[in-house]
Motif scaffolding. Structure first.
Motif, mmCIF file in Angstrom:
data_model
loop_
_atom_site.group_PDB
_atom_site.id
_atom_site.type_symbol
_atom_site.label_atom_id
_atom_site.label_comp_id
_atom_site.label_asym_id
_atom_site.label_seq_id
_atom_site.Cartn_x
_atom_site.Cartn_y
_atom_site.Cartn_z
ATOM 1 N N GLY A 165 9.826 3.495 2.889
ATOM 2 C CA GLY A 165 8.553 2.982 3.384
ATOM 3 C C GLY A 165 7.340 3.786 2.958
ATOM 4 N N LEU A 166 7.503 4.691 1.978
ATOM 5 C CA LEU A 166 6.335 5.415 1.464
ATOM 6 C C LEU A 166 5.340 4.428 0.847
ATOM 7 C CD1 LEU A 166 4.926 8.089 0.869
ATOM 8 C CD2 LEU A 166 6.281 8.261 -1.245
ATOM 9 N N ILE A 167 5.884 3.424 0.163
ATOM 10 C CA ILE A 167 5.092 2.261 -0.258
ATOM 11 C C ILE A 167 5.649 1.079 0.518
ATOM 12 C CG2 ILE A 167 4.368 0.792 -2.177
ATOM 13 C CD1 ILE A 167 4.933 3.106 -4.061
ATOM 14 N N ARG A 168 4.781 0.338 1.174
ATOM 15 C CA ARG A 168 5.278 -0.730 2.038
ATOM 16 C C ARG A 168 4.171 -1.752 2.294
ATOM 17 N NH1 ARG A 168 4.149 3.734 5.267
ATOM 18 N NH2 ARG A 168 2.760 3.354 7.062
ATOM 19 N N TYR A 169 4.527 -2.830 2.966
ATOM 20 C CA TYR A 169 3.530 -3.767 3.478
ATOM 21 C C TYR A 169 2.884 -3.136 4.709
ATOM 22 C CZ TYR A 169 4.559 -7.984 0.730
ATOM 23 O OH TYR A 169 4.658 -8.913 -0.271
ATOM 24 N N THR A 170 1.604 -2.849 4.594
ATOM 25 C CA THR A 170 0.894 -2.251 5.718
ATOM 26 C C THR A 170 -0.604 -2.408 5.499
ATOM 27 O OG1 THR A 170 0.678 -0.248 7.082
ATOM 28 C CG2 THR A 170 0.752 0.072 4.691
ATOM 29 N N SER A 171 -1.381 -1.957 6.466
ATOM 30 C CA SER A 171 -2.840 -2.010 6.350
ATOM 31 C C SER A 171 -3.397 -0.598 6.259
ATOM 32 C CB SER A 171 -3.450 -2.732 7.554
ATOM 33 O OG SER A 171 -3.259 -1.969 8.735
ATOM 34 N N ALA B 260 0.828 -1.207 0.000
ATOM 35 C CA ALA B 260 0.000 0.000 0.000
ATOM 36 C C ALA B 260 0.863 1.258 0.000
ATOM 37 C CB ALA B 260 -0.922 0.009 1.219
ATOM 38 N N TYR B 261 0.300 2.311 -0.560
ATOM 39 C CA TYR B 261 0.929 3.632 -0.608
ATOM 40 C C TYR B 261 0.422 4.441 0.582
ATOM 41 C CZ TYR B 261 1.286 8.522 -2.248
ATOM 42 O OH TYR B 261 1.519 9.869 -2.369
ATOM 43 N N ASN C 186 -3.464 0.969 9.610
ATOM 44 C CA ASN C 186 -2.156 1.417 10.072
ATOM 45 C C ASN C 186 -1.815 2.777 9.480
ATOM 46 O OD1 ASN C 186 1.074 1.341 9.389
ATOM 47 N ND2 ASN C 186 0.594 0.518 11.424
ATOM 48 N N ILE C 187 -2.181 2.983 8.205
ATOM 49 C CA ILE C 187 -1.920 4.268 7.563
ATOM 50 C C ILE C 187 -2.774 5.357 8.191
ATOM 51 C CG2 ILE C 187 -2.138 5.561 5.398
ATOM 52 C CD1 ILE C 187 -1.443 2.962 3.925
ATOM 53 N N GLU C 188 -4.042 5.076 8.411
ATOM 54 C CA GLU C 188 -4.975 6.081 8.923
ATOM 55 C C GLU C 188 -4.808 6.331 10.420
ATOM 56 O OE1 GLU C 188 -7.035 7.946 7.313
ATOM 57 O OE2 GLU C 188 -7.113 7.032 5.315
#
Length: 474
Positions: free
Chosen positions: A316-322, A241-242, A325-327
């Protein structure tokens, strides 16, 4: 997330133009930490895929899916039609396992394990880079007229692609008919087995078509897995995700300028370099969010990290995440849905293991001959005729096989064979037998009898059958 004025949210797949024509994807050659790890995983899986049909455990091919003869080997365990319930449970476990990983980690299967992705990105695409060059050179080669250079490169690529497709077709056939049979066909020569040669030619053509032309369309159009994302993924799933919070900030993305204070101007860390788009094998812009074309291959992560490193910004601007987690900076944790999948998977796996331990190496079926009643013989003897079928699931011949009547006093006679015979390894023995029981030992017109199957003096299987006798009137 705001987007620049020249962008609108797309309502069609990225590999189709506005005119409905194929938009050919020329991805940039990826490099970086994740790509290096993917190469290690891919080459290990390729070695497994190529060697699995030639590995044997206890004489059984490690993996075989002989649909025509209805014989399957999974991890060295032979499955016969009589074991179809075990095969079904194994397939259900596989589906639940993939669903579990999708709910928790998105399409990690597609990016790291799927044979289509591995062959396309780690075999055919790398050969293409070697012959035609990186993204820019491939695009120029596609546009230039058919001169000597283009003919030479396209011919070489086609020959190599066909050769690799032929090798894959042979391995695929080894999974279907068995490696021993395939090797014997090769030794005999193609003229001795024309039907096999035709099958190989068809498989080769299909594989060549998929990897030389259809390519990413397999993941986008043919494979239904991408469309399951809408059902399986949620805001807690870990995906590629971005981070739009960091990338867009208050005033959106902007091209990089050394003398500019981006933070003061309210611009995000994304410098709109388009490298994440150029490296994507399905031609999407990951900054538009999770999309059905994204196979989580991590190429955009590596490319973005490289750009961030070059302009002294955190990776990590684009990374494995949810999305959560971003919000909200919420860490990953097991949700009730994931726990439910784990519970179902554990129950099914336990059930399969238990059934495998209870599974007999020999399976016997004895049925009364259809359309036949009993025969009344001398001395009040009642005779029934039966057919038997013995399945030897082991890799060894079963010697000195015989039948004994266990539930009643009586005689059991085989027809057209000796009382002791051999059941060959992984074969089926069929025949006819008579069972004779004194009428005084019977209780009514229908009786359940128990018959034992012996190898020498050792009982290896028991089975039951219905025995007909005269109807008693009281």
């Amino acid at each position: 997330m705001e987007t620049p004025d020249n962008e609108t949210f797309r309502d069609s797949i990225g590999t189709v133009t506005k005119d409905g024509k194929r938009a050919w994807v020329f991805p940039k050659k990826p490099s970086g930490k994740f790509y290096k790890y993917r190469k290690y995983v891919s080459y290990a899986l390729l070695a497994f895929l190529l060697l699995a049909p030639f590995i044997k455990i206890n004489g059984n091919q490690f993996l075989m899916f002989n649909i025509l003869e209805r014989r399957f080997n999974i991890f060295g365990f032979p499955f016969w039609p009589q074991d179809f319930h075990l095969f079904v449970i194994s397939m259900i476990i596989g589906v639940v396992f993939v669903a579990l990983f999708t709910v928790a980690f998105g399409r990690i299967f597609c990016g790291w394990i799927c044979p289509q992705t591995i062959f396309m990105e780690m075999v055919f695409r790398r050969i293409e880079y070697w012959i035609e060059g990186d993204r820019g050179k491939q695009m120029r080669l596609a546009k230039q007229p058919w001169n000597a250079e283009k003919i030479r490169k396209k011919t070489l690529k086609t020959v190599i692609f066909v050769l690799i497709s032929f090798i894959i077709a042979n391995v695929f056939l080894a999974y279907l008919i068995g490696s021993d049979k395939l090797i014997s066909y090769i030794i005999d020569g193609p003229t001795e087995h024309l039907s096999t040669l035709i099958s190989l030619t068809i498989f080769t053509a299909v594989f060549y078509f998929v990897f030389a032309w259809f390519r990413e369309q397999v993941c986008i159009i043919a494979c239904p897995y991408g469309r399951l994302q809408g059902v399986l993924l949620d805001t807690k799933s870990i995906v590629v995700a971005y981070d739009h919070k960091r990338g867009e900030a208050e005033n959106g993305r902007k091209k990089f300028r050394k003398t500019e204070d981006r933070e003061a101007l309210g611009h995000g860390d994304c410098i709109d370099c388009m490298q994440c788009v150029n490296v994507c094998p399905t031609g999407i812009d990951i900054r538009n969010g999770t999309q059905l074309e994204c196979v989580n291959c991590t190429a955009c992560i590596d490319e973005c990290d490289h750009i961030m490193e070059s302009i002294n910004l955190p990776k990590g601007l684009i990374r494995y995440t949810s999305e959560e987690n971003i919000e909200k900076k919420t860490p990953f944790k097991l949700t009730p849905r994931i726990k439910g999948y784990i519970a179902v998977l554990a129950i099914l796996t336990g059930l399969l293991v238990g059934m495998l331990f209870l599974r007999n190496d020999v399976e016997a079926t004895i049925l009364r001959l259809p359309g036949q009643l009993y025969e009344h013989k001398e001395n009040n003897i009642i005779s029934n005729v039966f057919t038997y079928k013995l399945v030897n699931k082991t890799s060894k011949d079963i010697e000195s096989v015989s039948f004994k009547l266990l539930s009643h006093k009586g005689e059991l006679k085989l027809v057209a064979t000796n009382d002791h015979f051999v059941v060959p390894k992984q074969e089926i023995s069929k025949g006819t037998l008579f069972v004779e029981i004194n009428n005084s030992a019977l209780s009514g017109d229908r009786n359940k009898i128990k018959i034992g199957v012996y190898s020498g003096d050792k009982l290896i299987e028991t089975t039951t059958a219905n025995f007909l006798g005269p109807r008693s009137f009281k």
